[in-house]
Scaffold this active site. Sequence first.
Site, PDB file in Angstrom:
ATOM      1  N   ARG A 231       0.826  -1.199   0.000  1.00  0.00           N
ATOM      2  CA  ARG A 231       0.000   0.000   0.000  1.00  0.00           C
ATOM      3  C   ARG A 231       0.863   1.252   0.000  1.00  0.00           C
ATOM      4  O   ARG A 231       1.935   1.283   0.614  1.00  0.00           O
ATOM      5  CB  ARG A 231      -0.896   0.044   1.252  1.00  0.00           C
ATOM      6  N   GLU A 260       3.781  12.316  -6.452  1.00  0.00           N
ATOM      7  CA  GLU A 260       5.102  12.927  -6.246  1.00  0.00           C
ATOM      8  C   GLU A 260       6.290  12.033  -6.621  1.00  0.00           C
ATOM      9  O   GLU A 260       7.407  12.513  -6.725  1.00  0.00           O
ATOM     10  CB  GLU A 260       5.254  13.429  -4.795  1.00  0.00           C
ATOM     11  N   HIS A 272      -0.925  -0.522 -10.197  1.00  0.00           N
ATOM     12  CA  HIS A 272      -1.703  -1.433  -9.331  1.00  0.00           C
ATOM     13  C   HIS A 272      -2.174  -2.691 -10.085  1.00  0.00           C
ATOM     14  O   HIS A 272      -3.372  -3.003 -10.123  1.00  0.00           O
ATOM     15  CB  HIS A 272      -2.899  -0.689  -8.711  1.00  0.00           C
TER      16      HIS A 272
END
Length: 391
Positions: A231, A260, A272
Amino acid sequence: MFKIQTLNKISKKGLDLLSRDDYEVAGEIPNPDGIIVRSFDMQTMDIPASVRAIARAGAGVNNIPVQKCTEKGIVVFNTPGANANAVKELVLTGMLLSSRRVFEGITWTKSLKGQDVDIHQVVEKEKSKFGGTELKGKKLGIIGLGAIGVMVANDAIALGMDVIGYDPYITIDNAWGMDHRVQKSNSLDVLLSEVDYLTIHVPLNDSTKGMINADKLALMKKGVKILNFARSGLVNNADLMKGLDSGQVGFYICDIPDEEILDHAKILCIPHLGASTEEAEENCAIMAAKEISNYLETGNIKNSVNFPETDLPFTSDYRITISNKNIPSMVGQITTALASGKANIADMINKHKGDTAYNIINLDDALSPEVVENLKKIEGVISVRYLENKK
Ligand SMILES: NC(=O)c1ccc[n+]([C@@H]2O[C@H](COP(=O)([O-])OP(=O)(O)OC[C@H]3O[C@@H](n4cnc5c(N)ncnc54)[C@H](O)[C@@H]3O)[C@@H](O)[C@H]2O)c1
């Protein structure tokens, strides 16, 4: 006949386990006994009063109003570990991508198209820019030895790596499933100080948020490669980028991109894709179908997020299952109601999870409808199911 409503497209391999002699399965169905769902948002849905169980083909249950379900006695299942192999394979891919500059090399090779150069000559001349290192003989540290962490550990051993793991809460089953050559670390800091590669496989919560930060990076070997396929938030991005810029961290590869970090030269972000395989979807559907059918047919519960794991072999012809508030003297009132209905208990089990308790009671003989109604009337009882053994 049980009725199952599917709120998303659920893999046929899972639904085929629900024999059409015993189950009616459809997207729209009146008074369903159970629901199988993937991502459909059930938070604002009116869940029919007939529903006894909901199975989420996947791990997270954010799209299900779990608390409301618990209050109504609806058992909510998920499918932990069903996508673990898919994630593990992508982690192995990530380790290889962080060691061999395959991604950069392929991108460069594509750029040669139309450049009017002797491709063979240019490739041989420039290939040294993309040299790498091997996994064999390197040390991998794994934080979190759950479904995914254990699989990564075992396959890394098979690749010839030294593996050290840290998980103060490891389950007995996961410990049994792990290669005996995986070393155990009782200290996260010791593990961090020894490894060439680090991979993180823990849930994100208050105690794990930012667990890899400047202090932890400073403990690690210069040039360590870090993988995060769990995560966003487990690694402090600002500290990580400072570590990458100083050379303390050699490479970071993750499956959960944050704005970022997207364009950092030493970071590869995957969109993902960890669980995005056909097989993972099938495994989730198979597990969800097994969990919900087992519950509807026997009352036994495995992998529920709101009810306790409860398993009593269905060795009698009848059984009653009761969920109730986890308060004193419930079992006494239930057994008294059964005794006053002349019911003989063959076997029983009582478990609880948080504020909810669950009982399965095997009965020697059939129960009269009045006794079932009396059980429902006991204060604190949430739901009652009376089941006949069809097997
Ligand atoms: N990339 C993806 O697509 C994808 C898919 C599935 C899961 N995940 C993520 O991967 C994580 C791991 O998945 P899993 O199926 O292996 O879960 P799991 O629940 O089987 O394993 C998690 C392990 O972490 C351990 N743990 C918890 N806190 C810890 C701590 N502070 N230090 C060390 N160990 C700790 C637990 O004891 C457990 O063994 C999930 O929480 C999820 O966030 C990502």
